[in-house]
Design an enzyme around this catalytic site. Structure first.
Site, PDB file in Angstrom:
ATOM      1  N   LYS A  75       5.996  -0.976  -6.837  1.00 53.97           N
ATOM      2  CA  LYS A  75       7.297  -0.360  -6.651  1.00 53.97           C
ATOM      3  C   LYS A  75       8.229  -1.288  -5.880  1.00 53.97           C
ATOM      4  O   LYS A  75       9.445  -1.215  -5.986  1.00 53.97           O
ATOM      5  CB  LYS A  75       7.149   0.933  -5.821  1.00 53.97           C
ATOM      6  CG  LYS A  75       6.309   2.007  -6.440  1.00 53.97           C
ATOM      7  CD  LYS A  75       6.270   3.214  -5.491  1.00 53.97           C
ATOM      8  CE  LYS A  75       5.374   4.297  -5.974  1.00 53.97           C
ATOM      9  NZ  LYS A  75       5.263   5.389  -4.955  1.00 53.97           N
ATOM     10  N   GLU A  84       8.940 -10.362  -7.838  1.00 52.35           N
ATOM     11  CA  GLU A  84       8.106  -9.800  -6.767  1.00 52.35           C
ATOM     12  C   GLU A  84       8.914  -9.615  -5.491  1.00 52.35           C
ATOM     13  O   GLU A  84       9.773 -10.437  -5.182  1.00 52.35           O
ATOM     14  CB  GLU A  84       6.963 -10.784  -6.461  1.00 52.35           C
ATOM     15  CG  GLU A  84       5.622 -10.397  -7.038  1.00 52.35           C
ATOM     16  CD  GLU A  84       4.942  -9.248  -6.288  1.00 52.35           C
ATOM     17  OE1 GLU A  84       5.650  -8.405  -5.689  1.00 52.35           O
ATOM     18  OE2 GLU A  84       3.715  -9.198  -6.316  1.00 52.35           O
ATOM     19  N   ASP A  85       8.609  -8.570  -4.759  1.00 52.66           N
ATOM     20  CA  ASP A  85       9.272  -8.398  -3.463  1.00 52.66           C
ATOM     21  C   ASP A  85       8.782  -9.451  -2.464  1.00 52.66           C
ATOM     22  O   ASP A  85       9.566 -10.111  -1.805  1.00 52.66           O
ATOM     23  CB  ASP A  85       9.051  -6.978  -2.913  1.00 52.66           C
ATOM     24  CG  ASP A  85       7.581  -6.559  -2.873  1.00 52.66           C
ATOM     25  OD1 ASP A  85       6.697  -7.318  -3.341  1.00 52.66           O
ATOM     26  OD2 ASP A  85       7.308  -5.447  -2.390  1.00 52.66           O
ATOM     27  N   ASP A  90       2.301 -12.555  -0.133  1.00 52.06           N
ATOM     28  CA  ASP A  90       1.663 -12.653   1.181  1.00 52.06           C
ATOM     29  C   ASP A  90       0.428 -13.550   1.038  1.00 52.06           C
ATOM     30  O   ASP A  90       0.543 -14.765   1.014  1.00 52.06           O
ATOM     31  CB  ASP A  90       1.341 -11.219   1.610  1.00 52.06           C
ATOM     32  CG  ASP A  90       0.786 -11.090   3.009  1.00 52.06           C
ATOM     33  OD1 ASP A  90       0.722 -12.098   3.724  1.00 52.06           O
ATOM     34  OD2 ASP A  90       0.403  -9.969   3.388  1.00 52.06           O
ATOM     35  N   PHE A 142       4.752  -8.112   9.479  1.00 47.70           N
ATOM     36  CA  PHE A 142       4.990  -7.040   8.519  1.00 47.70           C
ATOM     37  C   PHE A 142       6.467  -6.630   8.496  1.00 47.70           C
ATOM     38  O   PHE A 142       7.058  -6.354   9.539  1.00 47.70           O
ATOM     39  CB  PHE A 142       4.112  -5.849   8.872  1.00 47.70           C
ATOM     40  CG  PHE A 142       4.064  -4.806   7.798  1.00 47.70           C
ATOM     41  CD1 PHE A 142       3.300  -4.996   6.654  1.00 47.70           C
ATOM     42  CD2 PHE A 142       4.789  -3.631   7.925  1.00 47.70           C
ATOM     43  CE1 PHE A 142       3.271  -4.037   5.654  1.00 47.70           C
ATOM     44  CE2 PHE A 142       4.756  -2.661   6.930  1.00 47.70           C
ATOM     45  CZ  PHE A 142       3.997  -2.865   5.798  1.00 47.70           C
ATOM     46  N   ILE A 143       7.043  -6.593   7.293  1.00 46.33           N
ATOM     47  CA  ILE A 143       8.442  -6.179   7.158  1.00 46.33           C
ATOM     48  C   ILE A 143       8.574  -4.950   6.255  1.00 46.33           C
ATOM     49  O   ILE A 143       7.699  -4.671   5.429  1.00 46.33           O
ATOM     50  CB  ILE A 143       9.325  -7.324   6.602  1.00 46.33           C
ATOM     51  CG1 ILE A 143       8.824  -7.797   5.219  1.00 46.33           C
ATOM     52  CG2 ILE A 143       9.415  -8.487   7.582  1.00 46.33           C
ATOM     53  CD1 ILE A 143       9.798  -8.729   4.495  1.00 46.33           C
ATOM     54  N   ASP A 160       7.868  -1.089   1.772  1.00 44.52           N
ATOM     55  CA  ASP A 160       7.561   0.163   2.465  1.00 44.52           C
ATOM     56  C   ASP A 160       6.525   0.003   3.553  1.00 44.52           C
ATOM     57  O   ASP A 160       5.734  -0.952   3.562  1.00 44.52           O
ATOM     58  CB  ASP A 160       7.010   1.171   1.457  1.00 44.52           C
ATOM     59  CG  ASP A 160       5.591   0.799   0.995  1.00 44.52           C
ATOM     60  OD1 ASP A 160       5.411  -0.342   0.528  1.00 44.52           O
ATOM     61  OD2 ASP A 160       4.675   1.631   1.140  1.00 44.52           O
ATOM     62  N   ARG A 171      11.655   2.061   1.968  1.00 46.63           N
ATOM     63  CA  ARG A 171      12.110   1.299   0.789  1.00 46.63           C
ATOM     64  C   ARG A 171      13.620   1.345   0.625  1.00 46.63           C
ATOM     65  O   ARG A 171      14.223   0.434   0.074  1.00 46.63           O
ATOM     66  CB  ARG A 171      11.477   1.864  -0.489  1.00 46.63           C
ATOM     67  CG  ARG A 171       9.968   1.723  -0.560  1.00 46.63           C
ATOM     68  CD  ARG A 171       9.504   2.009  -1.984  1.00 46.63           C
ATOM     69  NE  ARG A 171       8.076   2.265  -2.077  1.00 46.63           N
ATOM     70  CZ  ARG A 171       7.151   1.319  -2.174  1.00 46.63           C
ATOM     71  NH1 ARG A 171       7.505   0.052  -2.157  1.00 46.63           N
ATOM     72  NH2 ARG A 171       5.875   1.644  -2.260  1.00 46.63           N
TER      73      ARG A 171
HETATM   74  P1  5GP Z   1      -0.706 -10.166  -1.338  1.00 47.35           P
HETATM   75  O1  5GP Z   1      -1.627  -9.745  -2.438  1.00 47.35           O
HETATM   76  O2  5GP Z   1       0.115 -11.405  -1.656  1.00 47.35           O
HETATM   77  O3  5GP Z   1      -1.428 -10.317  -0.026  1.00 47.35           O
HETATM   78  O4  5GP Z   1       0.309  -9.009  -1.057  1.00 47.35           O
HETATM   79  C1  5GP Z   1       0.979  -8.481  -2.061  1.00 47.35           C
HETATM   80  C2  5GP Z   1       1.549  -7.118  -1.748  1.00 47.35           C
HETATM   81  O5  5GP Z   1       1.272  -6.646  -0.413  1.00 47.35           O
HETATM   82  C3  5GP Z   1       3.037  -7.194  -1.836  1.00 47.35           C
HETATM   83  O6  5GP Z   1       3.481  -7.108  -3.175  1.00 47.35           O
HETATM   84  C4  5GP Z   1       3.445  -6.025  -0.994  1.00 47.35           C
HETATM   85  O7  5GP Z   1       3.369  -4.852  -1.757  1.00 47.35           O
HETATM   86  C5  5GP Z   1       2.404  -5.990   0.102  1.00 47.35           C
HETATM   87  N1  5GP Z   1       2.895  -6.716   1.303  1.00 47.35           N
HETATM   88  C6  5GP Z   1       2.566  -7.945   1.757  1.00 47.35           C
HETATM   89  N2  5GP Z   1       3.215  -8.253   2.881  1.00 47.35           N
HETATM   90  C7  5GP Z   1       4.004  -7.186   3.160  1.00 47.35           C
HETATM   91  C8  5GP Z   1       4.939  -6.886   4.217  1.00 47.35           C
HETATM   92  O8  5GP Z   1       5.212  -7.658   5.149  1.00 47.35           O
HETATM   93  N3  5GP Z   1       5.535  -5.655   4.166  1.00 47.35           N
HETATM   94  C9  5GP Z   1       5.294  -4.750   3.165  1.00 47.35           C
HETATM   95  N4  5GP Z   1       5.953  -3.599   3.232  1.00 47.35           N
HETATM   96  N5  5GP Z   1       4.418  -4.996   2.162  1.00 47.35           N
HETATM   97  C10 5GP Z   1       3.797  -6.200   2.158  1.00 47.35           C
HETATM   98 MG    MG Z   2       4.700  -6.040  -4.340  1.00 43.74          MG
END
Ligand code: 5GP
Ligand code: MG
Length: 178
Positions: free
Chosen positions: A47, A102-103, A106, A155-156, A162, A168
């Site tokens: 989302k 992608e938002d 991480d 974390f943001i 969210d 959001r």
């Molecule tokens: P990854 O698989 O790269 O570790 O993380 C992917 C997903 O984790 C992102 O698409 C997002 O949904 C969530 N995520 C990672 N870092 C953050 C953050 O700082 N804040 C939020 N709200 N979601 C995050």
């Molecule tokens: Mg995401």
């Protein structure tokens, strides 16, 4: 510094809306140049990518197709976390230039899973467009093609992102208060 509370946690205003919009606009221009006259398919990762994709689409100056995907990750007991499609692409991606919207990237686990699964749709290529990126947390060697704003490993929330489904709809981005 303006603060907000979501569930049990306090967040501080971190990136103002105007700065985010500037980054989104710049990304749209760079991707348009990259597409080089071809009609791209933008796969919005739901989302979190929704708000970003809305502004991105408004600033994209060429023809484009929007489609949506959603991945579900099981936290489970293992830290690797198993994943599966919740929403698959509905457009035909075969032979077409595809850009993932992608938002945030991480660790890169979600990204690696999606790229692996998308290969089966035989796109011409899949490039990554991520509004936010945490380079300190990233542990994959997949290059990120387009990144809007790099942030530290904190974390943001806001602008689509969210904390347990809240936040959001915030226009600005907020950072978890230490
Ligand atoms: P990854 O698989 O790269 O570790 O993380 C992917 C997903 O984790 C992102 O698409 C997002 O949904 C969530 N995520 C990672 N870092 C953050 C953050 O700082 N804040 C939020 N709200 N979601 C995050
Ligand atoms: Mg995401």
């Amino acid at each position: 510094m303006e603060q907000i509370k979501l569930h049990d946690k306090v967040f501080e205003r971190y990136i103002p809306h105007a700065q985010i919009l500037e980054a989104v606009q710049e990304l749209a221009g760079r991707v348009y140049e990259d597409a080089n006259g071809r009609q791209p398919v933008f796969l919005v990762v739901l989302k979190g990518g929704m708000v970003f994709a809305t502004d991105f689409a408004k600033h994209y100056p060429g023809d484009m197709i929007l489609d949506f995907i959603r991945v579900k990750s099981y936290s489970g007991t293992r830290s690797t976390g198993r994943m599966e499609w919740l929403i698959e692409p509905s457009e035909n991606l075969e032979g077409r230039p595809v850009y993932l919207l992608e938002d945030i990237v991480d660790t890169g686990n979600t990204l690696a899973f999606m790229l692996d699964r998308l290969a089966a749709y035989k796109p011409a290529y899949v490039k990554i467009v991520s509004l936010f990126h945490k380079p300190e947390a990233y542990h994959k060697d997949i290059p990120l093609d387009f990144v809007g704003i790099e942030i530290p490993n904190k974390f943001i929330v806001g602008y689509g992102l969210d904390y347990d489904e809240l936040g959001r709809n915030l226009k600005d981005v907020y950072q978890l208060k230490a």
